[in-house]
Structure formats: C-alpha cells, structure tokens
Design a protein around this motif. Structure first.
Motif, PDB file in Angstrom:
ATOM      1  N   SER A 115      33.018  50.143  51.135  1.00 18.90           N
ATOM      2  CA  SER A 115      32.357  50.305  49.839  1.00 18.90           C
ATOM      3  C   SER A 115      32.376  51.770  49.441  1.00 18.90           C
ATOM      4  O   SER A 115      32.497  52.668  50.287  1.00 18.90           O
ATOM      5  N   GLY A 116      32.275  51.994  48.139  1.00 18.13           N
ATOM      6  CA  GLY A 116      32.228  53.349  47.614  1.00 18.13           C
ATOM      7  C   GLY A 116      31.302  53.419  46.415  1.00 18.13           C
ATOM      8  O   GLY A 116      31.254  52.488  45.594  1.00 18.13           O
ATOM      9  N   LEU A 117      30.553  54.508  46.312  1.00 19.91           N
ATOM     10  CA  LEU A 117      29.606  54.698  45.207  1.00 19.91           C
ATOM     11  C   LEU A 117      29.899  56.029  44.534  1.00 19.91           C
ATOM     12  O   LEU A 117      29.951  57.069  45.190  1.00 19.91           O
ATOM     13  N   TYR A 118      30.106  55.980  43.217  1.00 20.42           N
ATOM     14  CA  TYR A 118      30.346  57.196  42.436  1.00 20.42           C
ATOM     15  C   TYR A 118      29.105  57.447  41.574  1.00 20.42           C
ATOM     16  O   TYR A 118      28.686  56.575  40.804  1.00 20.42           O
ATOM     17  N   CYS A 119      28.526  58.668  41.672  1.00 16.66           N
ATOM     18  CA  CYS A 119      27.323  59.037  40.926  1.00 16.66           C
ATOM     19  C   CYS A 119      27.654  60.196  39.991  1.00 16.66           C
ATOM     20  O   CYS A 119      28.151  61.232  40.448  1.00 16.66           O
ATOM     21  N   CYS A 120      27.380  60.030  38.706  1.00 14.44           N
ATOM     22  CA  CYS A 120      27.699  61.048  37.701  1.00 14.44           C
ATOM     23  C   CYS A 120      26.499  61.208  36.773  1.00 14.44           C
ATOM     24  O   CYS A 120      26.040  60.229  36.165  1.00 14.44           O
ATOM     25  N   TYR A 121      25.993  62.421  36.631  1.00 15.31           N
ATOM     26  CA  TYR A 121      24.735  62.646  35.905  1.00 15.31           C
ATOM     27  C   TYR A 121      24.964  62.775  34.406  1.00 15.31           C
ATOM     28  O   TYR A 121      25.854  63.510  33.953  1.00 15.31           O
ATOM     29  N   SER A 125      20.696  61.968  28.417  1.00 17.38           N
ATOM     30  CA  SER A 125      19.684  60.914  28.556  1.00 17.38           C
ATOM     31  C   SER A 125      18.914  60.995  29.860  1.00 17.38           C
ATOM     32  O   SER A 125      18.052  60.158  30.128  1.00 17.38           O
ATOM     33  N   ARG A 126      19.226  61.985  30.698  1.00 14.48           N
ATOM     34  CA  ARG A 126      18.553  62.158  31.992  1.00 14.48           C
ATOM     35  C   ARG A 126      18.678  60.910  32.868  1.00 14.48           C
ATOM     36  O   ARG A 126      17.692  60.422  33.443  1.00 14.48           O
ATOM     37  N   LEU A 127      19.905  60.418  32.958  1.00 17.40           N
ATOM     38  CA  LEU A 127      20.192  59.239  33.772  1.00 17.40           C
ATOM     39  C   LEU A 127      21.343  59.542  34.712  1.00 17.40           C
ATOM     40  O   LEU A 127      22.231  60.333  34.384  1.00 17.40           O
ATOM     41  N   ASP A 128      21.336  58.914  35.872  1.00 14.69           N
ATOM     42  CA  ASP A 128      22.437  59.053  36.815  1.00 14.69           C
ATOM     43  C   ASP A 128      23.290  57.789  36.738  1.00 14.69           C
ATOM     44  O   ASP A 128      22.846  56.700  37.110  1.00 14.69           O
ATOM     45  N   MET A 129      24.510  57.951  36.200  1.00 16.74           N
ATOM     46  CA  MET A 129      25.404  56.807  36.045  1.00 16.74           C
ATOM     47  C   MET A 129      26.032  56.471  37.403  1.00 16.74           C
ATOM     48  O   MET A 129      26.501  57.359  38.113  1.00 16.74           O
ATOM     49  N   ILE A 144      20.587  54.919  36.826  1.00 16.72           N
ATOM     50  CA  ILE A 144      19.278  55.088  37.466  1.00 16.72           C
ATOM     51  C   ILE A 144      18.505  56.152  36.700  1.00 16.72           C
ATOM     52  O   ILE A 144      19.033  57.236  36.420  1.00 16.72           O
ATOM     53  N   ASP A 145      17.249  55.862  36.357  1.00 15.93           N
ATOM     54  CA  ASP A 145      16.445  56.866  35.666  1.00 15.93           C
ATOM     55  C   ASP A 145      15.671  57.705  36.683  1.00 15.93           C
ATOM     56  O   ASP A 145      15.825  57.535  37.906  1.00 15.93           O
ATOM     57  N   ARG A 147      12.705  57.630  37.608  1.00 12.05           N
ATOM     58  CA  ARG A 147      11.763  56.870  38.446  1.00 12.05           C
ATOM     59  C   ARG A 147      12.490  55.983  39.456  1.00 12.05           C
ATOM     60  O   ARG A 147      11.853  55.304  40.255  1.00 12.05           O
ATOM     61  N   GLY A 148      13.826  55.944  39.386  1.00 14.21           N
ATOM     62  CA  GLY A 148      14.599  55.122  40.304  1.00 14.21           C
ATOM     63  C   GLY A 148      14.851  53.721  39.811  1.00 14.21           C
ATOM     64  O   GLY A 148      15.385  52.894  40.560  1.00 14.21           O
ATOM     65  N   ASP A 149      14.500  53.431  38.548  1.00 14.37           N
ATOM     66  CA  ASP A 149      14.700  52.096  37.991  1.00 14.37           C
ATOM     67  C   ASP A 149      16.126  51.942  37.476  1.00 14.37           C
ATOM     68  O   ASP A 149      16.716  52.878  36.925  1.00 14.37           O
ATOM     69  N   LYS A 150      16.672  50.735  37.627  1.00 17.65           N
ATOM     70  CA  LYS A 150      18.016  50.437  37.141  1.00 17.65           C
ATOM     71  C   LYS A 150      18.000  50.172  35.642  1.00 17.65           C
ATOM     72  O   LYS A 150      17.068  49.570  35.107  1.00 17.65           O
ATOM     73  N   ARG A 151      19.069  50.640  34.959  1.00 15.97           N
ATOM     74  CA  ARG A 151      19.233  50.364  33.536  1.00 15.97           C
ATOM     75  C   ARG A 151      20.678  49.954  33.266  1.00 15.97           C
ATOM     76  O   ARG A 151      21.567  50.188  34.075  1.00 15.97           O
ATOM     77  N   VAL A 152      20.886  49.380  32.099  1.00 14.93           N
ATOM     78  CA  VAL A 152      22.229  48.949  31.707  1.00 14.93           C
ATOM     79  C   VAL A 152      23.008  50.152  31.188  1.00 14.93           C
ATOM     80  O   VAL A 152      22.480  50.979  30.434  1.00 14.93           O
ATOM     81  N   ALA A 153      24.263  50.281  31.593  1.00 18.69           N
ATOM     82  CA  ALA A 153      25.118  51.389  31.156  1.00 18.69           C
ATOM     83  C   ALA A 153      25.859  50.979  29.888  1.00 18.69           C
ATOM     84  O   ALA A 153      26.735  50.109  29.928  1.00 18.69           O
ATOM     85  N   SER A 154      25.509  51.589  28.747  1.00 16.16           N
ATOM     86  CA  SER A 154      26.133  51.265  27.464  1.00 16.16           C
ATOM     87  C   SER A 154      27.288  52.217  27.171  1.00 16.16           C
ATOM     88  O   SER A 154      27.464  53.250  27.829  1.00 16.16           O
ATOM     89  N   ASP A 155      28.069  51.902  26.140  1.00 13.06           N
ATOM     90  CA  ASP A 155      29.191  52.757  25.742  1.00 13.06           C
ATOM     91  C   ASP A 155      28.703  54.134  25.295  1.00 13.06           C
ATOM     92  O   ASP A 155      29.360  55.149  25.551  1.00 13.06           O
ATOM     93  N   ALA A 156      27.560  54.160  24.598  1.00 13.35           N
ATOM     94  CA  ALA A 156      27.007  55.442  24.140  1.00 13.35           C
ATOM     95  C   ALA A 156      26.643  56.327  25.330  1.00 13.35           C
ATOM     96  O   ALA A 156      26.866  57.549  25.307  1.00 13.35           O
ATOM     97  N   LEU A 157      26.089  55.730  26.364  1.00 15.35           N
ATOM     98  CA  LEU A 157      25.742  56.502  27.570  1.00 15.35           C
ATOM     99  C   LEU A 157      26.997  57.022  28.260  1.00 15.35           C
ATOM    100  O   LEU A 157      27.013  58.138  28.784  1.00 15.35           O
ATOM    101  N   TRP A 158      28.067  56.219  28.276  1.00 11.35           N
ATOM    102  CA  TRP A 158      29.300  56.674  28.914  1.00 11.35           C
ATOM    103  C   TRP A 158      29.930  57.831  28.146  1.00 11.35           C
ATOM    104  O   TRP A 158      30.517  58.728  28.749  1.00 11.35           O
ATOM    105  N   MET A 159      29.811  57.837  26.806  1.00 11.41           N
ATOM    106  CA  MET A 159      30.336  58.958  26.037  1.00 11.41           C
ATOM    107  C   MET A 159      29.571  60.242  26.377  1.00 11.41           C
ATOM    108  O   MET A 159      30.167  61.307  26.548  1.00 11.41           O
TER     109      MET A 159
END
Length: 721
Positions: A115-121, A125-129, A144-145, A147-159
């Motif tokens: 397995s592999g995990l890629y983390c990009c800040y 929006s102060r989120l870790d993608m 991840i916000d 507080r450590g809660d999961k959120r949905v990654a939208s196209d706007a967040l990826w931009m």
C-alpha cells in the motif's frame, strides 16, 4: 550498482538538527531509492496528522508513505516514507501515478509494497489531501481537516492543492548553496512546470485563486499580507523571473489589474524585467494617480528611480511609501537604502532605527519521529569523485567562528544587518561609530548627564519623523517600533586566541587578537528606549526617564535590536581582521596558512556579509581546494557571473547541478535562471557545446543538458538556433 549513505540508529527529530557530516558512506545491494524506515508503522502519518492544526502558511512538503511486507513472512510489515515536491497534484490520478512508480523494485526481492499513501497539503482550505493506493486493489481519495475528520475531495479543492504544490516546489527549492537541502532529510525535488501546457494550467489556477492569496501568508518581511504581497505573488514572480516567461506574466497581471489597480505594481515589475521601461513608467504614473498612497506602487517606483541613479526622485517616493505604510518594514528599509545611496549617514541610521522588526517564522517544516534507519542512495548519474563527501570525519572549527551570530540572521534582521554592513563598507568602522555617537544617546553620557540634570521637559519629536523630514529636530525617540534581538553577543574573553591556533603559522595567536582589538574599536553601548521607558537605572529616579537633557537634546534613543546589531557587527569585523592579519603574516614569511574546509566556508560567508567580495571568493576557492562545497562553489559562480566568464560558469554549474541531483534535487530555480541567462548571451548551441566538451562522465553532463532543454522548451531568448 547503486551506492548508499546509511544512517543507523536515531537522529534528531528536528530536521534542522540533521548533520550531513554524520553519515557513513557504504555500498549496499538490492536497494534503489530513498528509504526512511519507521520504528512503528504509520508513525510518520500520525505525526503529520498531529501537525495539521499548527500549520501557518504553505504547509510542509508532500509525504509519501509506503507499507512493505516480507515475501517469506506475510505477517512481517514495515513502514517507509520520504518527502517530495513538484509532483502534479491537480487530481488523485496524478498522485496515484507517482505512488505506482515506487511499487516496482527490481533490486529488492525480499519485500513487496502492499500500500501507498500520498499526502499533499491544501493551504487555501487548510486540508490535507490524501490518495490511498492499495496493491492489489483500488485508489481512494479524500481529505483530512485539522480535527482529523474525513471530507470529500472536490475538483475545486484539487485545483487549490495543485497551485499550493507548485508554490511549495519553489518555496522549498534550493538556491544551489545546499542550505535548503540540508534542512530536511530525504526530500525529492522535481520541477513542477516542465511544459507550456503545464504553465497554462498553473497560471489559470493562479488567476482564479489570485485574490485568495493573502490566506497563504507572506514573506517574513511583510507584516500584513495583501493582494500583492503574499506567497502566491512571490511564487508567481519567482516563476516568471526563473523561466523568463515575461509575456505570460504580463498577460496574467493585465487581466487581474482590471479587477484591482494595486496589481499594477506586479505588472510594472515584470515589464521592467522584460525591458519594457516606457510602458512600465506610464503604467506606474497612471496607477499612482489613482492610488497615490499605495506603498507597493511607490516602492516599485522608488526602486526604478534607484536603478537609474535618480536618488533624489527615489527619496521622495520612499518617504511617501513610509507615510503610506509606517508599520511595514519594507518601506523603512527602502528609505534607509536611499539615504545610504545619498551618503546621508545620520538619516540612514535614524531610519534604520525606526524600522519595525518582526520575529522570523520558519517555513512549515515536517516534524517526524525518530526513524529506525535512513537509506540514501547515490544515483549513478551523479557519481563524480570531486563532489563526493570524504568518508573521514569532518573538519574541526574554531569556537570563535561558531559564535558569529550574524550568520543566523534571517528576515528583517538580515536585511537591517545588510544595510548596516553596507554603510560600514563605504565609510569604515571608526566613522560609523562617530556618526552613531552623534545620532544616538550613548550610555555613558546619559548617566553622566542624568546625575546633573535639574530641568525636565518633554518633546514629541522622534527618529521616525526626523528621517522623513530629512533634518534633525530636538527630542527623544520613544515611539519607534521595537524589534526583538535575534541573538545576543557573547563574551569575547575566550576569543583572545586567534582563529589560527591549529595551524602552522609561526606568528603568536595573542598578537593577532591584540592587533584586531587595537585596530577595531569596540563600540560603547547606547542607552536604549527600553531602559528610559522602564526607568531601570541606578543613577537617578525613573521620573527623570523622559527628561530632555541639554547635552544631547538633538539625539535619539537607540532601539535595543539595533544596539545588538552593532555589537554583532563588531565581532564580525574583529574576526575578519584577525583572519586577514594572520594571512598577511603567513604570506610575508612564506608559510602555509591552513584551515579546514568548513572554516574557509565560514570565512567566505563572513567576508561576503561585510561586502568584501574579493576576499570572500578567495576563501571559497581555498575551501574548494580542500574539498567540494556547494556553498563555496556558489560563491565562486557569482564571481564568474560578474566577470562574464561563460566557460568557468558552466564548469561550476555542472558540479552544482550534479551535487543537487546527488541529494535528489532535480530542480533549482536559481541554477535554472543562471542557465537561462547564459543562453541569452551565448546561445543554446554554444552552451551545449561547452558542456559536452567537458571531460566529465556523460551522465553528469546530461544533468546539465536537461536544464538547457528546459529553456529550449520554454523558447527562452537565445534558444531558437
């Protein structure tokens, strides 16, 4: 067969504490990439999660975490990770593609990656993608916000994440000296923009998110981020200057200027760099007519007037800039620079004393737990004997060289110290002390006058208004912003031994120190505003603290940070004088003057800080004769640039680029900019020919060819042939 550096056991968890000299060279089999091995699986990811609430600006480099499993024993797993910048973060697919490049390990038959995990800040929006790749299996993307809660990654967040990734690639890039590389262990640095198509994507995202730029923070010299002073605009300007894509920058800022006239300051800077001075001057005139008190526009205009030698015009612009933004360091620093150019030394010191100083904030560096071990491969393309670190223990450095506090200055303190050293280089230390005693209240005269004072009255004048008016007026400066000292000077008693005690020069060390003490007068302390305000004085009541004393009613109170700067400057000058005196004695007696490579490097930095550039180059060249040093080579490269010595520049560039690649940096904006400028003057064909004619291994030369090919891809001037 790849070579490796191996660090076994624990290293400091603070990345700034890592010392490359502590590594042990060793050849390993069956390994092919960076591996920082965890003590326990997922501790690196957990540390990143814990750090999310503390991130202030662009965030740390991207984290790539892999879980490896033993082929023989399926229950035995281990976690490895590294950091990376410059990977396309516009979608989960591009990040998953990078993780997939790490899965195949032909030299490692004992383990497999499961397995592999890629983390990009995402700093907007102060989120870790996150992109989680399961092997075999699917790909899951989420964020991840704090507080450590999961959120949905939208196209706007990826931009937003894509734009942050490009900005981080430039912010964490090395300038060729190796300083940034040594701050964080195990970081792969890639060029985030390698084609015009990627440039269009970058500039489009920057246009869409431009007015969110202040959310990212700003450089340490800026107190309050705004639309034209933040990490986004810094990254954009850096990209344009690095690649020479001035037309793209002009088009971008022209569109943004229609929405905010203040953007004209950025547009004018790009136009001036593109040699479109007439259009830039007209633009500044129109913009300042609309925004007469905008300090960014005034600063740009003052800089242009300085470059044309019209310091009288620059002075008026700089004064208006201070009036427009009195709480910003940059406006006061610009005014001090103009006064230095006009040789108005008293006003330069008064202006410097009024600068608002800000505590330096480091970048968001990753804070990782202590690893079990670190494997750092030497890539075959970068193998070059002269740049390899020797396996023996590194140099010893004289304690007095370790205590030079100016070497650690950053941000506003670094800029203020640079102005002070420029004044010293132009008028000399003794003259600087005389002017200092004429401008500021000295401690001795303050205490002497305080014992005999009998009349008290107050005054509202201060150094800030004096600097703006241009003529001294009575009063005590009690209103200037007070910075915190960036470092206190230590006792000089243990420095009475010379820097030369471990070498074979026959001169007596105490004689050199005594000569330095006699030739460099130690400055007396001024009386600082903190002492007067607090009444912390044994000679009289605190009620006399605000008195306007007749003996020095045209003087000002010196800020404590500036008083400390004088003491630090004295120590720099003292050590420099000892060095030059010992060298002169050695030469007169035909003796060898020996120093370790690190000592030569420190002395080169010292001479460069004091604006003694020929002596700095001399020290850097001496360092390179002992062993390779990227910082020393970078210093020598500057000399070659100033002298226009193209062949020598390329010889230095080849070695610097190879050293960068050795430590996994395939992208350095400073080196790319140097190659581009060289192509502008010499042409791409000639540059390629000079590089190819060098008698070095072809893989090493190919690394430099990549920089040339990038300039050709961007159609830089001189690359058409």
């Amino acid at each position: 067969m790849p070579h490796y550096r191996v660090i076994s056991g624990r290293i400091p968890s603070n990345p700034n504490g890592f010392d490359f000299s502590s590594t042990i060279a060793k050849t390993l089999l069956n390994q092919d990439r960076i591996r920082i091995v965890e003590e326990e699986i997922d501790t690196a990811v957990e540390s990143r999660n814990d750090s999310l609430p503390t991130l202030r600006e662009l965030g740390p480099p991207d984290l790539v975490h892999l879980v490896k499993q033993s082929v023989k024993s399926g229950n035995k797993q281990s976690g490895v990770y590294h950091h990376v910048t410059g990977i396309d973060a516009s979608s989960s697919a591009s990040l998953a593609a990078y993780v997939n490049t790490l899965i195949y390990t032909p030299n490692d038959k004992t383990t497999k990656i499961i397995s592999g995990l890629y983390c990009c800040y995402n700093a907007f929006s102060r989120l870790d993608m996150r992109v989680d790749v399961k092997i075999p299996g699917g790909v899951e993307s989420y964020c991840i916000d704090e507080r450590g809660d999961k959120r949905v990654a939208s196209d706007a967040l990826w931009m937003e994440t894509f734009l942050c990734g490009v900005l981080r690639a430039y912010a964490y890039a090395d300038d060729g000296s190796g300083d940034s590389i040594k701050k964080i262990i195990g970081v792969r640095r890639f060029d985030p923009i390698t084609s015009t198509e990627m440039e269009h994507k970058f500039l489009d995202a920057a246009e869409r998110l431009f007015f969110k730029g202040p959310q990212l923070g700003s450089e340490p010299e800026v107190q309050v981020p705004n639309n034209v002073s933040n990490h986004l605009t810094t990254g954009l300007i850096n990209y344009i200057y690095t690649t020479g894509r001035y037309t793209s920058g002009i088009n971008l800022f022209e569109k943004l200027r229609s929405r905010d006239t203040e953007v004209s300051s950025l547009l004018a800077r790009v136009m001036l760099s593109a040699d479109e001075e007439v259009q830039a001057v007209g633009l500044l005139h129109d913009a300042i007519s609309m925004l007469p008190m905008n300090y960014s526009l005034l600063d740009c205009q003052a800089t242009f007037c300085q470059s044309k030698g019209r310091l009288d015009w620059a002075l008026e612009c700089a004064k208006r800039g201070v009036t427009a933004a009195p709480s910003e360091f940059a406006t006061w620093a610009k005014l001090a620079e103009v006064y230095v150019g006009l040789e108005q030394w008293e006003l330069a010191l008064l202006t410097l004393n009024s600068c608002p100083m800000f505590t330096y904030q480091e970048k968001d560096l990753p804070r990782m737990p202590d690893p079990a071990r670190i494997l750092l491969p030497v890539m075959p393309e970068s193998i070059l004997d002269e740049i390899d670190d020797p396996p023996q223990s590194y140099d010893e450095v004289h304690p007095s060289l370790r205590k030079l506090h100016a070497a650690g200055y950053k941000g506003t303190f670094l800029k203020a110290y640079s102005i002070l050293t420029e004044v010293t280089a132009r008028i000399g230390w003794d003259q600087l002390l005389r002017i200092r005693s004429q401008v500021f209240v000295m401690e001795e005269e303050y205490r002497s006058e305080k014992q005999t004072i009998s009349v008290n009255h107050t005054s509202n004048a201060n150094a800030s208004t004096t600097a703006l008016r241009g003529t001294p007026s009575p009063g005590i400066n009690g209103t200037a912003s007070e910075g915190q000292p960036d470092g206190e000077t230590g006792s000089h008693a243990d420095d009475e031994e010379t820097l030369n005690e471990q070498q074979s020069v026959p001169s007596s060390p105490p004689d050199s120190a005594r000569l330095a003490d006699e030739s460099i007068e130690k400055p007396d302390h001024t009386i600082t505003s903190e002492v007067v305000k607090s009444g912390n004085d044994d000679s009289a009541d605190s009620s006399n603290a605000r008195s306007n004393y007749t003996q020095f009613h045209n003087k000002r109170l010196c800020e404590r940070w500036l008083d400390n700067l004088f003491m630090v400057l004295y120590e720099d000058l003292r050590i420099y004088t000892i060095w030059r005196s010992d060298m002169a004695q050695a030469q007169s007696k035909n003796s060898d003057y020996r120093k370790s490579a690190e000592e030569w490097e420190i002395l080169g930095e010292l001479a460069e800080r004091l604006h003694h550039f020929p002596e700095a180059v001399e020290a850097y060249q001496a360092c390179l004769r002992v062993r390779f040093s990227p910082k020393a080579m970078r210093g020598v490269l500057k000399m070659y640039e100033n002298q226009g010595r193209s062949r020598e520049m390329l010889q230095a560039m080849i070695r610097l680029i190879a050293w960068q690649y050795r430590w996994y940096s395939e992208f350095s904006p400073a080196l790319l900019r140097t190659v581009r400028k060289l192509i502008e003057t010499e042409g791409a064909v000639k540059v390629r020919s000079i590089v190819q004619a060098t008698s070095l291994p072809q893989p090493v030369l190919d690394l430099t060819h990549r920089y040339v090919e990038l300039c050709v891809a961007f159609r830089s001037s001189g690359s058409e042939a």
